[in-house]
Design a protein around this motif. Sequence first.
Motif, PDB file in Angstrom:
ATOM      1  N   ILE A 179       0.832  -1.204   0.000  1.00  0.00           N
ATOM      2  CA  ILE A 179       0.000   0.000   0.000  1.00  0.00           C
ATOM      3  C   ILE A 179       0.868   1.255   0.000  1.00  0.00           C
ATOM      4  CG2 ILE A 179      -0.281   0.234   2.516  1.00  0.00           C
ATOM      5  CD1 ILE A 179      -2.915   0.893  -0.248  1.00  0.00           C
ATOM      6  N   SER A 180       2.129   1.119   0.416  1.00  0.00           N
ATOM      7  CA  SER A 180       3.050   2.259   0.376  1.00  0.00           C
ATOM      8  C   SER A 180       3.868   2.284  -0.909  1.00  0.00           C
ATOM      9  CB  SER A 180       3.995   2.217   1.585  1.00  0.00           C
ATOM     10  OG  SER A 180       4.773   1.051   1.570  1.00  0.00           O
ATOM     11  N   MET A 181       3.525   1.402  -1.851  1.00  0.00           N
ATOM     12  CA  MET A 181       4.267   1.299  -3.105  1.00  0.00           C
ATOM     13  C   MET A 181       3.400   1.499  -4.339  1.00  0.00           C
ATOM     14  SD  MET A 181       6.247  -2.108  -1.806  1.00  0.00           S
ATOM     15  CE  MET A 181       6.903  -2.562  -3.401  1.00  0.00           C
ATOM     16  N   MET A 182       2.164   0.983  -4.294  1.00  0.00           N
ATOM     17  CA  MET A 182       1.336   0.912  -5.505  1.00  0.00           C
ATOM     18  C   MET A 182       1.032   2.281  -6.109  1.00  0.00           C
ATOM     19  SD  MET A 182      -1.300  -2.203  -4.536  1.00  0.00           S
ATOM     20  CE  MET A 182      -2.026  -1.347  -3.141  1.00  0.00           C
ATOM     21  N   HIS A 183       0.781   3.275  -5.246  1.00  0.00           N
ATOM     22  CA  HIS A 183       0.405   4.584  -5.803  1.00  0.00           C
ATOM     23  C   HIS A 183       1.599   5.263  -6.466  1.00  0.00           C
ATOM     24  CE1 HIS A 183       2.071   7.323  -2.607  1.00  0.00           C
ATOM     25  NE2 HIS A 183       2.013   6.212  -1.906  1.00  0.00           N
ATOM     26  N   GLY A 223      14.612 -11.855  -5.981  1.00  0.00           N
ATOM     27  CA  GLY A 223      13.801 -12.064  -4.786  1.00  0.00           C
ATOM     28  C   GLY A 223      12.339 -11.749  -4.964  1.00  0.00           C
ATOM     29  N   THR A 224      12.001 -10.956  -5.974  1.00  0.00           N
ATOM     30  CA  THR A 224      10.608 -10.597  -6.240  1.00  0.00           C
ATOM     31  C   THR A 224      10.554  -9.982  -7.631  1.00  0.00           C
ATOM     32  OG1 THR A 224       8.692  -9.391  -5.373  1.00  0.00           O
ATOM     33  CG2 THR A 224      10.795  -8.283  -5.252  1.00  0.00           C
ATOM     34  N   GLY A 225       9.386  -9.461  -8.023  1.00  0.00           N
ATOM     35  CA  GLY A 225       9.279  -8.807  -9.314  1.00  0.00           C
ATOM     36  C   GLY A 225       9.981  -7.457  -9.323  1.00  0.00           C
ATOM     37  N   GLN A 226      10.096  -6.873 -10.488  1.00  0.00           N
ATOM     38  CA  GLN A 226      10.685  -5.542 -10.629  1.00  0.00           C
ATOM     39  C   GLN A 226       9.849  -4.539  -9.839  1.00  0.00           C
ATOM     40  OE1 GLN A 226      13.411  -5.223 -12.485  1.00  0.00           O
ATOM     41  NE2 GLN A 226      13.706  -3.051 -12.831  1.00  0.00           N
ATOM     42  N   GLY A 227      10.490  -3.801  -8.928  1.00  0.00           N
ATOM     43  CA  GLY A 227       9.769  -2.818  -8.131  1.00  0.00           C
ATOM     44  C   GLY A 227       9.096  -3.385  -6.905  1.00  0.00           C
ATOM     45  N   GLY A 228       9.305  -4.682  -6.614  1.00  0.00           N
ATOM     46  CA  GLY A 228       8.748  -5.285  -5.411  1.00  0.00           C
ATOM     47  C   GLY A 228       9.544  -4.885  -4.171  1.00  0.00           C
ATOM     48  N   ILE A 229       9.048  -5.305  -3.019  1.00  0.00           N
ATOM     49  CA  ILE A 229       9.634  -4.865  -1.759  1.00  0.00           C
ATOM     50  C   ILE A 229      11.102  -5.239  -1.637  1.00  0.00           C
ATOM     51  CG2 ILE A 229       8.655  -6.902  -0.612  1.00  0.00           C
ATOM     52  CD1 ILE A 229       9.602  -3.488   0.970  1.00  0.00           C
ATOM     53  N   ILE A 235      11.125   7.517  -2.267  1.00  0.00           N
ATOM     54  CA  ILE A 235      12.518   7.858  -2.566  1.00  0.00           C
ATOM     55  C   ILE A 235      13.198   6.723  -3.327  1.00  0.00           C
ATOM     56  CG2 ILE A 235      14.773   8.284  -1.511  1.00  0.00           C
ATOM     57  CD1 ILE A 235      13.241   9.734   0.772  1.00  0.00           C
ATOM     58  N   ALA A 236      13.011   5.484  -2.852  1.00  0.00           N
ATOM     59  CA  ALA A 236      13.648   4.342  -3.480  1.00  0.00           C
ATOM     60  C   ALA A 236      13.121   4.115  -4.895  1.00  0.00           C
ATOM     61  CB  ALA A 236      13.434   3.087  -2.630  1.00  0.00           C
ATOM     62  N   MET A 237      11.803   4.259  -5.083  1.00  0.00           N
ATOM     63  CA  MET A 237      11.229   3.997  -6.404  1.00  0.00           C
ATOM     64  C   MET A 237      11.621   5.064  -7.400  1.00  0.00           C
ATOM     65  SD  MET A 237       7.523   2.374  -5.460  1.00  0.00           S
ATOM     66  CE  MET A 237       7.401   1.314  -6.887  1.00  0.00           C
ATOM     67  N   LYS A 238      11.734   6.301  -6.957  1.00  0.00           N
ATOM     68  CA  LYS A 238      12.208   7.358  -7.844  1.00  0.00           C
ATOM     69  C   LYS A 238      13.649   7.127  -8.250  1.00  0.00           C
ATOM     70  CE  LYS A 238       8.994  10.866  -6.125  1.00  0.00           C
ATOM     71  NZ  LYS A 238       8.820  12.068  -5.256  1.00  0.00           N
ATOM     72  N   ALA A 239      14.464   6.687  -7.273  1.00  0.00           N
ATOM     73  CA  ALA A 239      15.885   6.423  -7.565  1.00  0.00           C
ATOM     74  C   ALA A 239      16.045   5.287  -8.571  1.00  0.00           C
ATOM     75  CB  ALA A 239      16.625   6.088  -6.271  1.00  0.00           C
ATOM     76  N   ALA A 240      15.132   4.301  -8.487  1.00  0.00           N
ATOM     77  CA  ALA A 240      15.197   3.143  -9.385  1.00  0.00           C
ATOM     78  C   ALA A 240      14.499   3.397 -10.708  1.00  0.00           C
ATOM     79  CB  ALA A 240      14.590   1.930  -8.700  1.00  0.00           C
ATOM     80  N   GLY A 241      13.901   4.590 -10.874  1.00  0.00           N
ATOM     81  CA  GLY A 241      13.188   4.891 -12.109  1.00  0.00           C
ATOM     82  C   GLY A 241      11.871   4.161 -12.239  1.00  0.00           C
ATOM     83  N   LEU A 242      11.298   3.756 -11.099  1.00  0.00           N
ATOM     84  CA  LEU A 242      10.065   2.983 -11.118  1.00  0.00           C
ATOM     85  C   LEU A 242       8.827   3.803 -10.784  1.00  0.00           C
ATOM     86  CD1 LEU A 242      11.465  -0.136  -9.234  1.00  0.00           C
ATOM     87  CD2 LEU A 242      10.907  -0.018 -11.667  1.00  0.00           C
ATOM     88  N   ALA A 243       9.018   5.014 -10.295  1.00  0.00           N
ATOM     89  CA  ALA A 243       7.885   5.854  -9.909  1.00  0.00           C
ATOM     90  C   ALA A 243       7.246   6.478 -11.147  1.00  0.00           C
ATOM     91  CB  ALA A 243       8.329   6.937  -8.951  1.00  0.00           C
ATOM     92  N   LYS A 244       5.927   6.447 -11.174  1.00  0.00           N
ATOM     93  CA  LYS A 244       5.183   7.020 -12.297  1.00  0.00           C
ATOM     94  C   LYS A 244       4.544   8.346 -11.924  1.00  0.00           C
ATOM     95  CE  LYS A 244       5.452   3.373 -15.168  1.00  0.00           C
ATOM     96  NZ  LYS A 244       6.026   2.328 -14.336  1.00  0.00           N
ATOM     97  N   VAL A 245       4.621   8.719 -10.652  1.00  0.00           N
ATOM     98  CA  VAL A 245       3.979   9.968 -10.185  1.00  0.00           C
ATOM     99  C   VAL A 245       5.011  10.832  -9.487  1.00  0.00           C
ATOM    100  CG1 VAL A 245       1.700   8.963  -9.966  1.00  0.00           C
ATOM    101  CG2 VAL A 245       3.261   8.834  -8.037  1.00  0.00           C
TER     102      VAL A 245
END
Length: 330
Positions: free
Chosen positions: A102-106, A161-167, A320-330
């Motif tokens: 829930i802290s990742m999907m949005h 360990g999980t999919g791309q962008g997983g925990i 922060i982590a998702m933006k650094a990894a280029g995974l954030a869409k918002v």
Amino acid sequence: MKDVSRRSFVASAVAGAGVMAGIGQASAQAAYPSRPITMICPWGAGGGTDATVRIVSSLLEKELGQPVNVVNRTGGSGVVGHAAIAAAPPDGYTLGMLTVEISMMHWQGLTELTPKSYSPLALVNEDPPGIQVRADSPYKTVKDLADAIKASPPGKMKASGTGQGGIWHLALVGWMQSMGLPANQVAWVPSNGAAPAMQDLAAGGVDIVPCSVPEARSIIEAGRARSLAIMAPERNPQFPNVPTLKEAMGVDYATGAWRGIAGPKNLPADVQAKLGAALKKVFDSAGYKEFMTNRGFGMTWADAAGFATFMDAGDAKMGIAMKAAGLAKV
């Protein structure tokens, strides 16, 4: 005298009615829950979230005196189930288990739901990732591994360990950032979960698997892998020989997968209070402790306010982590 008596009688009757109404309202409030409760699990049957929500629900039944029925609502990488919890009537009869997603999907643009879309009730579990390597790996400590990562060209070493962008992917990204390295210093190989990733690690397909130690336990106990450190503030008492990152290399970084109980936004305060008290008894019970310990799951408690603060902090960290990894869409 008759008029006075009549007025006294009417006044007494009105006062009595008011008292009875107050008692009736109090009884109505005290009656919660008066029917079965639905507990939504946003992940499939047989997994760690399903197991945790079922033991919590079973013990919660005993505290509340009503059935607590688990319903698995899967799909959309967790969106379907989390959306069903948020959309339920705020009456306390539909609750659910929130998970770290829930802290990742949005951030990924999958939903507009955030931790603030709910009435948090209690955090009941957290499992930090361990840093696993093959049993025959030349890296004996996590510092050895970190030095090798720093010395290697970006992308040469591989993790899964999980999919791309997983925990667990984001846990790796956060660790890289804490060492001042780019998010892609270690290449991520997507997998369908920790179990196949650990098999791949043992077979030599990847160099590192950052997943929870309980998920890696079977491969470790089979002598095919080792856990060098955990990304947590303290050691896991179930795995006391695995140091924290801070202990092993001075890096103060912690994260993990977590699970907690919540309801839709705007649950009545009295309902929240009753559920919070019941969940604390569940968490403290011998049944819960035995169940979680036997499976190697971490036990972390936070009440409603603490859970809200915990989720807000985790949400910011994941962004922060998702933006650094280029995974954030918002």
